[in-house]
Motif scaffolding. Sequence first.
Motif, short mmCIF file in Angstrom:
data_model
loop_
_atom_site.label_atom_id
_atom_site.label_comp_id
_atom_site.label_asym_id
_atom_site.label_seq_id
_atom_site.Cartn_x
_atom_site.Cartn_y
_atom_site.Cartn_z
N THR A 95 -2.04 13.74 -8.93
CA THR A 95 -3.44 13.89 -9.35
C THR A 95 -4.38 14.18 -8.18
OG1 THR A 95 -3.85 11.52 -9.17
CG2 THR A 95 -3.10 12.36 -11.32
N PHE A 96 -3.83 14.32 -6.99
CA PHE A 96 -4.61 14.61 -5.78
C PHE A 96 -5.68 13.55 -5.54
CE2 PHE A 96 -3.34 18.63 -7.78
CZ PHE A 96 -2.40 19.03 -6.85
N ASN A 97 -5.31 12.29 -5.74
CA ASN A 97 -6.22 11.17 -5.58
C ASN A 97 -6.09 10.63 -4.16
OD1 ASN A 97 -7.50 8.65 -5.65
ND2 ASN A 97 -7.05 8.40 -7.82
N ARG A 98 -7.12 10.88 -3.36
CA ARG A 98 -7.09 10.50 -1.94
C ARG A 98 -7.11 8.99 -1.75
NH1 ARG A 98 -11.34 14.93 0.43
NH2 ARG A 98 -9.96 16.71 0.17
N VAL A 99 -7.88 8.29 -2.56
CA VAL A 99 -7.97 6.83 -2.42
C VAL A 99 -6.62 6.19 -2.73
CG1 VAL A 99 -9.10 4.75 -3.32
CG2 VAL A 99 -10.43 6.83 -2.93
N ALA A 100 -5.96 6.65 -3.79
CA ALA A 100 -4.63 6.13 -4.12
C ALA A 100 -3.63 6.49 -3.03
CB ALA A 100 -4.17 6.67 -5.47
N GLY A 101 -3.78 7.66 -2.42
CA GLY A 101 -2.89 8.06 -1.32
C GLY A 101 -3.02 7.11 -0.13
N ILE A 102 -4.25 6.75 0.21
CA ILE A 102 -4.46 5.79 1.30
C ILE A 102 -3.93 4.42 0.89
CG2 ILE A 102 -6.25 4.55 2.59
CD1 ILE A 102 -5.69 7.35 3.61
N GLY A 103 -4.08 4.07 -0.39
CA GLY A 103 -3.53 2.80 -0.88
C GLY A 103 -2.02 2.74 -0.72
N VAL A 104 -1.35 3.84 -1.00
CA VAL A 104 0.11 3.91 -0.84
C VAL A 104 0.48 3.75 0.63
CG1 VAL A 104 2.11 5.45 -0.98
CG2 VAL A 104 0.52 5.29 -2.89
N PHE A 105 -0.26 4.41 1.50
CA PHE A 105 0.00 4.31 2.94
C PHE A 105 -0.18 2.88 3.43
CE2 PHE A 105 -1.57 4.60 7.35
CZ PHE A 105 -0.44 5.13 7.94
N LEU A 106 -1.25 2.23 3.00
CA LEU A 106 -1.49 0.84 3.41
C LEU A 106 -0.44 -0.11 2.84
CD1 LEU A 106 -5.38 0.66 3.17
CD2 LEU A 106 -3.96 0.85 5.22
N MET A 107 -0.01 0.14 1.59
CA MET A 107 1.06 -0.68 1.01
C MET A 107 2.35 -0.50 1.80
SD MET A 107 0.49 -0.28 -3.09
CE MET A 107 1.88 -1.30 -3.58
N PHE A 108 2.65 0.73 2.20
CA PHE A 108 3.85 1.00 2.98
C PHE A 108 3.80 0.27 4.32
CE2 PHE A 108 6.55 3.59 5.75
CZ PHE A 108 7.72 3.58 5.02
N LEU A 109 2.64 0.30 4.97
CA LEU A 109 2.50 -0.42 6.24
C LEU A 109 2.68 -1.92 6.04
CD1 LEU A 109 -0.46 1.40 8.02
CD2 LEU A 109 1.98 1.57 8.52
N TYR A 110 2.12 -2.47 4.96
CA TYR A 110 2.25 -3.89 4.67
C TYR A 110 3.71 -4.26 4.39
CZ TYR A 110 1.42 -8.50 2.63
OH TYR A 110 1.45 -9.83 2.35
N ILE A 111 4.41 -3.40 3.65
CA ILE A 111 5.84 -3.63 3.37
C ILE A 111 6.62 -3.67 4.68
CG2 ILE A 111 7.90 -2.57 2.36
CD1 ILE A 111 6.03 -1.55 0.10
#
Length: 126
Positions: A95-111
């Motif tokens: 969906t080209f959602n930038r906020v969700a993309g950053i959320g995924v990146f932050l979740m990956f870093l937290y994992i």
Amino acid sequence: MKDTYSILLYIHLAVVGLYFVLLLWRLYHLWSGNEENLLLYSERTRALNVVLLAVTVITGIYLGFHYDFSEGLWFVVKLGLLIASAFLGDYAFKTFNRVAGIGVFLMFLYICAISFTKSLNLVYAY
């Protein structure tokens, strides 16, 4: 037995590192605003993405069998977040959602941080 564990641990770490690079590249395409490049890149790397996730899950399951649940529930939370980030990432890049993309990146870093510290509050206890 210890040799197999070490080999699979290094494979797991290498695959997670490669997945991290691919995620950063997808985020770059998402934030550059060129939807066509993101779609082309996503289509070209679809098979690689599936293989990387499969190897990550398979090696993670093997490594998880050596997990001592008396250490806490960080491993279970990590797996839950991994599943959630996979679905959120699929949504973000389709969906080209930038906020969700950053959320995924932050979740990956937290994992990754949970994995290294073996703690949900990211305090290294070992």
